[in-house]
Design a protein around this motif. Structure first.
Motif, PDB file in Angstrom:
ATOM      1  N   PRO A 178      45.526  42.942  27.373  1.00 55.64           N
ATOM      2  CA  PRO A 178      45.581  42.476  28.755  1.00 55.64           C
ATOM      3  C   PRO A 178      44.625  43.303  29.608  1.00 55.64           C
ATOM      4  O   PRO A 178      44.569  44.527  29.488  1.00 55.64           O
ATOM      5  CB  PRO A 178      47.037  42.734  29.165  1.00 55.64           C
ATOM      6  N   ALA A 179      43.861  42.639  30.461  1.00 59.25           N
ATOM      7  CA  ALA A 179      42.878  43.365  31.263  1.00 59.25           C
ATOM      8  C   ALA A 179      42.566  42.598  32.540  1.00 59.25           C
ATOM      9  O   ALA A 179      42.719  41.370  32.605  1.00 59.25           O
ATOM     10  CB  ALA A 179      41.598  43.604  30.464  1.00 59.25           C
ATOM     11  N   TYR A 180      42.119  43.334  33.542  1.00 64.20           N
ATOM     12  CA  TYR A 180      41.682  42.710  34.789  1.00 64.20           C
ATOM     13  C   TYR A 180      40.550  43.534  35.394  1.00 64.20           C
ATOM     14  O   TYR A 180      40.331  44.698  35.032  1.00 64.20           O
ATOM     15  CB  TYR A 180      42.846  42.582  35.785  1.00 64.20           C
ATOM     16  N   VAL A 181      39.825  42.918  36.309  1.00 63.92           N
ATOM     17  CA  VAL A 181      38.721  43.566  37.015  1.00 63.92           C
ATOM     18  C   VAL A 181      39.106  43.704  38.477  1.00 63.92           C
ATOM     19  O   VAL A 181      39.629  42.756  39.089  1.00 63.92           O
ATOM     20  CB  VAL A 181      37.416  42.754  36.885  1.00 63.92           C
TER      21      VAL A 181
ATOM     22  N   GLY B 152      51.363  35.318  38.745  1.00 64.02           N
ATOM     23  CA  GLY B 152      51.544  35.380  40.185  1.00 64.02           C
ATOM     24  C   GLY B 152      51.217  36.727  40.780  1.00 64.02           C
ATOM     25  O   GLY B 152      51.244  36.891  42.001  1.00 64.02           O
ATOM     26  N   ILE B 153      50.900  37.713  39.945  1.00 68.97           N
ATOM     27  CA  ILE B 153      50.577  39.057  40.436  1.00 68.97           C
ATOM     28  C   ILE B 153      49.118  39.377  40.174  1.00 68.97           C
ATOM     29  O   ILE B 153      48.358  39.691  41.082  1.00 68.97           O
ATOM     30  CB  ILE B 153      51.475  40.113  39.776  1.00 68.97           C
ATOM     31  N   ALA B 154      48.730  39.291  38.898  1.00 64.96           N
ATOM     32  CA  ALA B 154      47.340  39.525  38.541  1.00 64.96           C
ATOM     33  C   ALA B 154      46.553  38.268  38.861  1.00 64.96           C
ATOM     34  O   ALA B 154      46.231  37.456  37.993  1.00 64.96           O
ATOM     35  CB  ALA B 154      47.224  39.896  37.069  1.00 64.96           C
ATOM     36  N   VAL B 155      46.239  38.081  40.133  1.00 63.98           N
ATOM     37  CA  VAL B 155      45.577  36.874  40.628  1.00 63.98           C
ATOM     38  C   VAL B 155      44.359  37.292  41.438  1.00 63.98           C
ATOM     39  O   VAL B 155      44.484  38.120  42.353  1.00 63.98           O
ATOM     40  CB  VAL B 155      46.526  36.038  41.511  1.00 63.98           C
ATOM     41  N   PRO B 156      43.182  36.785  41.127  1.00 62.09           N
ATOM     42  CA  PRO B 156      42.013  37.118  41.943  1.00 62.09           C
ATOM     43  C   PRO B 156      42.263  36.838  43.417  1.00 62.09           C
ATOM     44  O   PRO B 156      42.797  35.795  43.787  1.00 62.09           O
ATOM     45  CB  PRO B 156      40.922  36.213  41.364  1.00 62.09           C
ATOM     46  N   GLY B 157      41.872  37.759  44.258  1.00 62.07           N
ATOM     47  CA  GLY B 157      42.126  37.654  45.686  1.00 62.07           C
ATOM     48  C   GLY B 157      43.269  38.526  46.147  1.00 62.07           C
ATOM     49  O   GLY B 157      43.400  38.813  47.338  1.00 62.07           O
TER      50      GLY B 157
END
Length: 326
Positions: free
Chosen positions: A122-125, A145-150
């Motif tokens: 799992p990863a995000y920028v 609903g949490i890891a959402v761009p914006g």
């Protein structure tokens, strides 16, 4: 940003950190009746080997180009750690301003492809302002609903804290230990924002202005001028139907990205985190969202118990993911 504003910002930082150093920490015996919080200006000047008048000019923003030797001496006098020393140098020696692209579509295609191919990670920028820019399907599965761009993680953290307070009808029932943990984590996230964000960035000013207007606690924390990045540690997420899971995380800066970071979650082999990742990977993947999304709760915590009182912070139906830094 005018040089005078940068110089005033430098003075604000020096004054805030001066007030946090106890005299006995630097070998000064505080006399009875001492009223000054922290160190006096002349004491800092003496410890740094500069004249009191020159140090006064620095705090008042009347000197715009202190030498690196002076800055190093001030960092030593104020007991700054390496992170705070780097921030001091950034204030006094600002790099040429690099304008960031809008969050939507600003992540390099190669980075998006990398995230998408991490089928077991799992990863995000995110960027220096804690805005989420992109997530991969596994991260979306862990924190729907949490890891959402914006989403801005700092904004959501303060909103989550106040939702937790509002969710306890009788304020006398608030747990002092949990309140301390919440506030400690908010300080960690705020310190990370100050470390990573460009002091002249318009987005930073928007976030600071909005949080200052809404939350007295943020005004207090921001005035402390704490500086520290969050690069590794543990994030705790509630994963249906497994419950609370502690994931380890590591954050890496994307080269030549104007301040973007990849954060990857993982777990030791056989750990609940590794089992949760395998469980989510085996499900039909949730579609990753690369565009703007509605802000949702992302709460960072230095430590958490799994008590019902903590779960009440999510009583409005949103999920929460909490970060424990180390």
């Amino acid at each position: 940003m005018p040089a005078t504003r940068r110089s005033t910002r430098l003075g604000e930082f020096l004054r805030a950190r001066r007030e946090q150093v106890k005299p006995e920490q630097v070998g000064i015996d505080p006399q009875p009746g001492r009223r000054v919080p922290g160190l006096r200006r002349e004491e800092v000047a003496s410890l740094a080997g500069v004249s009191p008048d020159y140090y006064l000019r620095l705090e008042q923003g009347r000197d715009q180009r202190p030498s690196e030797q002076v800055l190093t001496a001030l960092a030593r006098a104020l007991l700054l750690d390496e992170d705070s020393r780097q921030y001091l140098l950034k204030l006094a020696r600002p790099r040429p301003f690099v304008r960031r692209l809008p969050a939507q579509g600003s992540v390099a295609p190669s980075v998006l492809q990398l995230l998408d191919q991490w089928s077991n990670t799992p990863a995000y920028v995110s960027d220096g302002q804690h805005d989420v820019l992109a997530v991969n399907p596994l991260m979306a599965g862990i924190a729907p609903g949490i890891a959402v761009p914006g989403t801005n993680m700092l904004v959501s953290a303060y909103a989550g804290y106040h939702a937790y307070l509002a969710g306890v009808a009788d304020q006398r029932l608030l747990d002092a230990h949990q309140l301390s943990e919440w506030e400690g984590t908010l300080r960690e996230l705020t310190a990370s924002l100050r470390f990573h964000a460009d002091p002249d960035d318009r987005r930073l000013h928007e976030i600071v202005g909005m949080l200052s207007a809404r939350y007295p606690l943020f005004r207090t924390v921001w005035a402390e001028h704490l500086v520290r990045p969050q690069l590794h540690g543990t994030k705790r997420a509630y994963v249906e139907p497994l419950g609370w899971i502690d994931f380890r995380f590591q954050t890496l800066e994307v080269p030549r990205s104007a301040g973007q970071f990849i954060t990857a979650l993982f777990g030791e082999p056989g750990s609940p985190a590794a089992q949760a990742i395998a469980y989510i990977a085996a499900r039909p993947p949730a579609p990753a969202s690369w565009g703007q999304g509605a802000a949702t709760a992302f709460t960072a915590r230095s430590d958490l118990s799994r008590s019902n009182a903590v779960r009440e912070a999510s009583s409005d139906g949103t999920n929460t993911i909490r970060a424990l830094s180390s």
